[in-house]
Design a protein around this motif. Structure first.
Motif, PDB file in Angstrom:
ATOM      1  N   PRO A   1       0.830  -1.196   0.000  1.00  0.00           N
ATOM      2  CA  PRO A   1       0.000   0.000   0.000  1.00  0.00           C
ATOM      3  C   PRO A   1       0.866   1.247   0.000  1.00  0.00           C
ATOM      4  N   ASP A   2       0.289   2.352  -0.462  1.00  0.00           N
ATOM      5  CA  ASP A   2       1.026   3.618  -0.503  1.00  0.00           C
ATOM      6  C   ASP A   2       1.017   4.217   0.896  1.00  0.00           C
TER       7      ASP A   2
ATOM      8  N   GLY B   1      -2.212  -8.302   8.967  1.00  0.00           N
ATOM      9  CA  GLY B   1      -0.981  -7.821   8.345  1.00  0.00           C
ATOM     10  C   GLY B   1      -1.244  -7.205   6.991  1.00  0.00           C
ATOM     11  N   TRP B   2      -2.127  -7.829   6.202  1.00  0.00           N
ATOM     12  CA  TRP B   2      -2.493  -7.282   4.884  1.00  0.00           C
ATOM     13  C   TRP B   2      -3.209  -5.944   5.028  1.00  0.00           C
ATOM     14  N   LEU B   3      -4.097  -5.841   5.985  1.00  0.00           N
ATOM     15  CA  LEU B   3      -4.871  -4.626   6.142  1.00  0.00           C
ATOM     16  C   LEU B   3      -3.987  -3.440   6.508  1.00  0.00           C
TER      17      LEU B   3
ATOM     18  N   LEU C   1      -5.821   2.180  12.411  1.00  0.00           N
ATOM     19  CA  LEU C   1      -6.214   1.745  11.076  1.00  0.00           C
ATOM     20  C   LEU C   1      -7.506   2.414  10.627  1.00  0.00           C
ATOM     21  N   ASP C   2      -8.467   2.555  11.542  1.00  0.00           N
ATOM     22  CA  ASP C   2      -9.715   3.227  11.187  1.00  0.00           C
ATOM     23  C   ASP C   2      -9.450   4.669  10.778  1.00  0.00           C
ATOM     24  N   ALA C   3      -8.534   5.341  11.486  1.00  0.00           N
ATOM     25  CA  ALA C   3      -8.211   6.726  11.145  1.00  0.00           C
ATOM     26  C   ALA C   3      -7.567   6.817   9.767  1.00  0.00           C
ATOM     27  N   VAL C   4      -6.668   5.883   9.459  1.00  0.00           N
ATOM     28  CA  VAL C   4      -5.996   5.898   8.161  1.00  0.00           C
ATOM     29  C   VAL C   4      -6.991   5.641   7.037  1.00  0.00           C
TER      30      VAL C   4
ATOM     31  N   ARG D   1      -6.785   0.015  -3.319  1.00  0.00           N
ATOM     32  CA  ARG D   1      -5.410  -0.413  -3.579  1.00  0.00           C
ATOM     33  C   ARG D   1      -5.102  -1.741  -2.885  1.00  0.00           C
ATOM     34  N   LEU D   2      -5.608  -1.878  -1.667  1.00  0.00           N
ATOM     35  CA  LEU D   2      -5.418  -3.136  -0.962  1.00  0.00           C
ATOM     36  C   LEU D   2      -6.079  -4.291  -1.705  1.00  0.00           C
ATOM     37  N   ALA D   3      -7.281  -4.055  -2.240  1.00  0.00           N
ATOM     38  CA  ALA D   3      -7.997  -5.112  -2.952  1.00  0.00           C
ATOM     39  C   ALA D   3      -7.246  -5.536  -4.196  1.00  0.00           C
TER      40      ALA D   3
END
Length: 469
Positions: A8-9, A96-98, A220-223, A233-235
């Motif tokens: 991810p970026d 880890g992926w998320l 993570l929720d904030a990001v 992008r993750l998908a």
């Protein structure tokens, strides 16, 4: 270029996050290096089976570091519970992926497995080379009795969670009878249960693991809120990673099958196991034993108990017991490639075909998690499979009891049934005594798994010196 496409970026997300909210309120996600150190810590400390491993993951990433919210953690866990394979390891891959894309998922998943796999490899070699030494044999004898009671405890624990209503109880009973009396293959039992859950989802309680607690916003929720494009992008990265994992899994299997022999059998058999291991190691082990002992003759029935006992002593998923089976298959393989070299090769091959599909399932399925979690029929299928798993693990407990507590069994066949029955007068009183000790440790003293294994092994060694057992 591939790494740039998969990862991810992170820098762009962090920069955008800083412009959307206060830096103090929205700090960036941990670096990949920091997360790697946490995944390694989890991999080295993940004893106690899936319940203990999930609790450890929750404590590290939710309670102590607030990387992931409680709601998102449970959301991911329910998704992983839909998949075949060890749900705790797949949850690590998912988290880890998320946070860091497929590279982060691969690191988290590998570090969850590698420490335990290294220990299991060493223990398998010790068993194969020194298992006939009386002292070592006494130690393993104690492990078998402890594992029997741990499996019985697992039946009760899973049953309390899964059997909510008469239909669930009936499905669990039918699964036990199909496996024990009629020798129905394990995959058919699981698939039939899933189909029943899809056709009648209203008869089964939801498969959720609980309700999320309220708490402060997680990093993570904030990001994700600051960078709406991150999910897309993750998908895309997950799709590429999932296809790569599928290729890495299937190509060695396709290369070995035309050659034939033990290593081709190992690759093919454990590849099949990788796609039907709903319910974890306890659920699938009876089917593995049936094939590995009776069809392939890789090991004896009591050795399956020893393997699970060794898996209980190592960090990582209990499904690493399959590595023990693979090691003995290679160690005892006919021809020049046998012994320790053959065991190591077969062991590594087993780990490869067992865990690569886990990465594939997560990467290909995670982008669809929202739709999956809201689908009533799929939730019903999960709950029905969980109910059937109670019967599956009960069958495993009975199978273990027959081989631990009795020196000999006889096959009984007729009216479509085929099962093993104990020979009267062949009760092993010393095994029964150790099982009683294990039962006291499990149900009365409520000791942890490592203490239970240690007490039973010590008691068995004491019997060896005192009575020559």
């Amino acid at each position: 270029m591939v790494e740039r496409m998969l990862a991810p970026d992170h820098e762009a997300a962090s920069a955008k996050e800083a412009t959307v909210g206060s830096p103090a309120a929205m700090p960036p996600l941990p670096s990949l290096g920091e997360a790697t150190r946490v995944w390694l810590k989890i991999g080295c400390l993940s004893f106690g089976g899936p319940a203990g491993q999930i609790a450890l993951l929750h404590r590290e990433v939710v309670d102590e570091r607030n990387w992931v919210s409680d709601r998102r953690f449970l959301h991911a866990l329910n998704f992983c519970n839909l998949l075949p394979g060890p749900e705790a390891q797949q949850l690590a891959v998912y988290l880890g992926w998320l946070m860091h894309g497929p590279i982060g998922g691969i690191i988290a998943g590998l570090l969850f497995v590698i420490p335990g796999a290294m220990v299991m490899l060493a223990l398998s070699a010790i068993y194969a080379t020194l298992g006939a030494v009386p002292l070592i044999a006494a130690l393993f004898f104690g492990l078998k009795s402890a594992v029997l009671l741990l499996v019985i405890e697992a039946v009760l624990r899973i049953g309390r969670r899964a059997l909510k209503g008469r239909v669930a109880w009936a499905l669990a009973g039918a699964s036990f009878l199909a496996l024990f009396l009629f020798n129905v293959p394990f995959p058919i039992v699981v698939l039939t249960a899933g189909l029943i859950g899809i056709l009648a989802p209203g008869h089964f309680a939801g498969g959720a693991h609980g309700k999320a607690k309220d708490g402060p916003p997680a990093l993570l929720d904030a990001v994700l809120a600051a960078d709406p494009g991150r999910a897309n992008r993750l998908a895309r990265g997950a799709l590429v990673a999932g296809l790569v994992c599928a290729a890495l899994w299937l190509l060695p299997v396709a290369a070995l099958l035309p050659v034939g022999g033990v290593y081709a059998d190992v690759a093919w058999f454990f590849s099949k196991m990788a796609v039907v291991t709903f319910g974890g190691a306890y659920a699938v082990l009876a089917y593995v034993a049936q094939e590995a002992v009776q069809s392939y003759h890789w090991l004896g029935a009591p050795e399956m108990l020893t393997g699970l006992g060794l898996a209980e002593t190592t960090p990582g998923p209990l499904i690493l017991v399959l590595q023990f089976v693979g090691f003995l298959a290679g160690y005892r393989a006919p021809g020049s490639l046998s012994g320790i070299p053959g065991g190591v090769i077969a062991s590594m091959l087993t780990v490869w075909v067992t865990f690569l599909p886990c990465f594939m399932f997560v990467f290909l399925g995670a982008p669809l998690i929202e739709r999956l979690q809201e689908n009533r029929k799929l939730s019903g299928a999960l709950s029905a499979v969980t109910a059937a798993i109670v019967g599956v693990v009960a069958n495993l407990a009975v199978w273990f009891a027959l081989h631990v507590l009795f020196r000999q069994t006889v096959p009984v066949e007729g009216l479509g049934m085929s099962f093993a029955a104990p020979v009267p007068g062949n009760l092993d009183l010393w095994a029964l005594a150790l099982a009683v000790v294990a039962g006291l440790c499990v149900f009365r003293l409520k000791l942890g798994v490592m203490w239970i294994l240690a007490v039973c092994s010590a008691a068995s060694i004491a019997l060896h010196f005192a009575m020559g057992v």
